[in-house]
Design a protein around this motif. Structure first.
Motif, short mmCIF file in Angstrom:
data_model
loop_
_atom_site.label_atom_id
_atom_site.label_comp_id
_atom_site.label_asym_id
_atom_site.label_seq_id
_atom_site.Cartn_x
_atom_site.Cartn_y
_atom_site.Cartn_z
N GLY A 172 5.96 5.16 14.32
CA GLY A 172 6.28 6.15 12.68
C GLY A 172 6.26 6.41 12.00
N ALA A 173 6.19 5.27 11.01
CA ALA A 173 5.41 5.24 10.04
C ALA A 173 4.08 5.42 10.11
CB ALA A 173 5.61 4.07 8.93
N ALA A 174 3.81 4.65 10.93
CA ALA A 174 1.51 5.69 10.83
C ALA A 174 1.63 6.13 11.51
CB ALA A 174 1.27 3.92 12.29
N TYR A 175 2.73 7.18 11.85
CA TYR A 175 1.89 8.37 12.59
C TYR A 175 2.10 9.00 11.07
CZ TYR A 175 1.70 7.29 17.50
OH TYR A 175 1.24 6.14 18.49
N LEU A 176 3.41 9.43 10.29
CA LEU A 176 3.68 9.80 9.19
C LEU A 176 2.68 10.19 8.91
CD1 LEU A 176 6.39 11.29 9.39
CD2 LEU A 176 7.19 9.57 7.75
N ALA A 177 1.82 8.30 7.96
CA ALA A 177 0.62 8.43 6.96
C ALA A 177 -0.92 8.95 7.51
CB ALA A 177 0.26 7.16 7.42
N ALA A 178 -0.93 8.93 8.90
CA ALA A 178 -1.78 9.59 9.42
C ALA A 178 -1.56 11.42 9.65
CB ALA A 178 -2.25 9.09 10.97
N LEU A 179 -0.56 11.46 9.65
CA LEU A 179 0.05 13.39 9.67
C LEU A 179 -0.21 13.51 7.76
CD1 LEU A 179 0.45 15.77 11.22
CD2 LEU A 179 3.19 14.98 10.38
N ALA A 180 -0.02 12.56 6.77
CA ALA A 180 -0.01 12.63 5.77
C ALA A 180 -1.76 13.04 5.16
CB ALA A 180 0.97 11.68 5.21
N LEU A 181 -2.43 12.74 5.89
CA LEU A 181 -3.42 12.72 5.71
C LEU A 181 -4.08 13.30 6.26
CD1 LEU A 181 -5.77 8.71 6.27
CD2 LEU A 181 -4.76 10.00 3.97
N LEU A 182 -3.73 14.15 7.39
CA LEU A 182 -4.42 15.33 8.16
C LEU A 182 -3.95 16.49 7.39
CD1 LEU A 182 -3.66 14.98 11.78
CD2 LEU A 182 -5.71 15.38 10.29
N LEU A 183 -2.75 16.68 6.61
CA LEU A 183 -2.13 17.57 6.17
C LEU A 183 -3.63 17.17 4.52
CD1 LEU A 183 1.61 17.83 6.32
CD2 LEU A 183 -0.01 19.40 7.05
N PHE A 215 -4.03 5.09 -2.51
CA PHE A 215 -4.43 3.94 -2.56
C PHE A 215 -3.42 2.41 -1.66
CE2 PHE A 215 -5.31 -0.66 -3.66
CZ PHE A 215 -7.03 -0.53 -2.81
N LEU A 216 -2.50 2.92 -2.58
CA LEU A 216 -1.36 2.02 -2.27
C LEU A 216 0.29 2.03 -1.54
CD1 LEU A 216 0.32 1.81 -6.66
CD2 LEU A 216 -1.23 0.17 -5.50
N ALA A 217 -0.31 3.75 -1.18
CA ALA A 217 0.57 4.10 -0.09
C ALA A 217 -0.46 3.56 1.40
CB ALA A 217 0.56 5.45 0.14
N LEU A 218 -1.29 3.06 1.33
CA LEU A 218 -2.46 3.34 2.13
C LEU A 218 -1.98 2.21 2.80
CD1 LEU A 218 -4.99 6.05 2.33
CD2 LEU A 218 -3.04 5.77 4.05
N ALA A 219 -2.64 1.05 1.36
CA ALA A 219 -2.65 -0.03 1.79
C ALA A 219 -1.30 -1.19 1.74
CB ALA A 219 -2.94 -0.65 0.44
N ALA A 220 -0.01 -0.24 1.98
CA ALA A 220 1.25 -1.36 2.32
C ALA A 220 1.51 -0.32 3.76
CB ALA A 220 2.34 0.11 1.82
N SER A 221 0.79 0.40 4.29
CA SER A 221 1.24 1.29 5.26
C SER A 221 -0.95 0.85 6.73
CB SER A 221 1.41 2.75 5.97
OG SER A 221 0.63 3.50 4.78
N SER A 222 -1.51 0.20 5.95
CA SER A 222 -2.88 0.22 6.80
C SER A 222 -2.54 -1.29 8.13
CB SER A 222 -3.49 -1.37 6.10
OG SER A 222 -3.51 -2.15 5.41
N ASP A 223 -1.85 -2.20 7.58
CA ASP A 223 -0.96 -2.89 8.91
C ASP A 223 -0.20 -1.69 10.54
OD1 ASP A 223 -2.07 -4.71 8.32
OD2 ASP A 223 -0.17 -5.85 7.09
N ASN A 224 0.00 -1.69 9.65
CA ASN A 224 0.95 -0.11 10.82
C ASN A 224 -0.11 0.71 11.31
OD1 ASN A 224 3.36 -1.18 10.67
ND2 ASN A 224 3.87 -0.29 9.34
N LEU A 225 -0.86 1.33 10.16
CA LEU A 225 -2.05 2.23 11.10
C LEU A 225 -3.32 1.72 11.92
CD1 LEU A 225 -2.77 3.11 7.77
CD2 LEU A 225 -1.89 5.14 9.55
N VAL A 226 -3.41 0.16 11.51
CA VAL A 226 -4.49 -0.90 12.18
C VAL A 226 -3.82 -1.06 13.41
CG1 VAL A 226 -5.85 -2.60 12.66
CG2 VAL A 226 -5.98 -1.89 10.53
#
Lengths: 69, 148
Positions: A41-52, B102-113
């Protein structure tokens, strides 16, 4: 010409507040020892944030207006 | 007549004095006839601004009274607490936004990948650049005035 914020009241929330709230929330969940469902969910949330953010940026870029610098 | 009204009503007297003072200052500035030299004070002190008794209207009036040059006063239609956009404030906001992203994405980059796609550095660098561009468009435009 009316600004986006004058046209819809929730545009400010959608374009300014929510992306940063989502980004910070995603970072906090990633730091926390929550389960994989939360991490997904956090990953989707971050992606959604970037989209917004991207949408808000494009809207602001396309809106006519003077740039200071 | 104005004198007698002012005499009877001290509040009206100070208001009318303030209005004429502001008007004269504006006219001098528009004609390029400044009194010479920088104004004695350039801004309202932070303590006064932080005071809870200050309404936006009073704050705006104080900005006039505390000898701000006319070109530094917010344009008509701007919020009472709108600040002037300077290069420094603009750069600060842009770098702050990029740093937070940068900080927020660095923290959640593992999940994103792991759950989405792409390499982590692409998310981090791309997101930071996007946040900086967004901040530039949001905070460095002259036609966007917001109450802060």
């Amino acid at each position: 010409m009316k600004s986006a914020e004058e046209i819809c009241a929730s545009c400010r929330l959608l374009g300014r507040t929510l992306p940063w709230a989502f980004l910070v929330a995603a970072a906090l969940v990633s730091f926390s020892p929550l389960g994989p469902a939360w991490q997904r969910g956090a990953a989707y949330l971050a992606a959604l944030a970037l989209l917004l953010l991207a949408g808000s940026y494009l809207l602001a870029r396309l809106t006519p207006g003077r740039r200071k610098f | 007549m104005a004198i007698s009204r002012s005499f009877n009503n001290p509040a009206a007297a100070s208001e009318s004095y303030m209005a004429s003072d502001v008007r004269a200052e504006r006219e001098r500035s528009l004609r390029g006839l400044g009194e010479g030299g920088p104004p004695k004070c350039s801004k309202v002190s932070s303590r006064r601004r932080a005071s809870h008794r200050l309404t936006p209207q009073r704050f705006q009036r104080l900005r006039f009274v505390y000898c701000l040059p006319v070109d530094e006063v917010s344009p008509p239609g701007a919020g009472a607490l709108a600040t002037k956009i300077t290069l420094r404030s603009c750069l600060l906001k842009v770098f702050a936004a990029a740093g937070v992203a940068f900080l927020a994405l660095a923290a959640s980059s593992d999940n994103l990948v792991k759950y989405l796609f792409g390499p982590g550095y692409l998310w981090i660098v791309g997101g930071s650049i996007l946040a900086a561009l967004w901040a530039y468009e949001s905070y460095c435009r002259e036609d966007v005035h917001e109450e802060r």
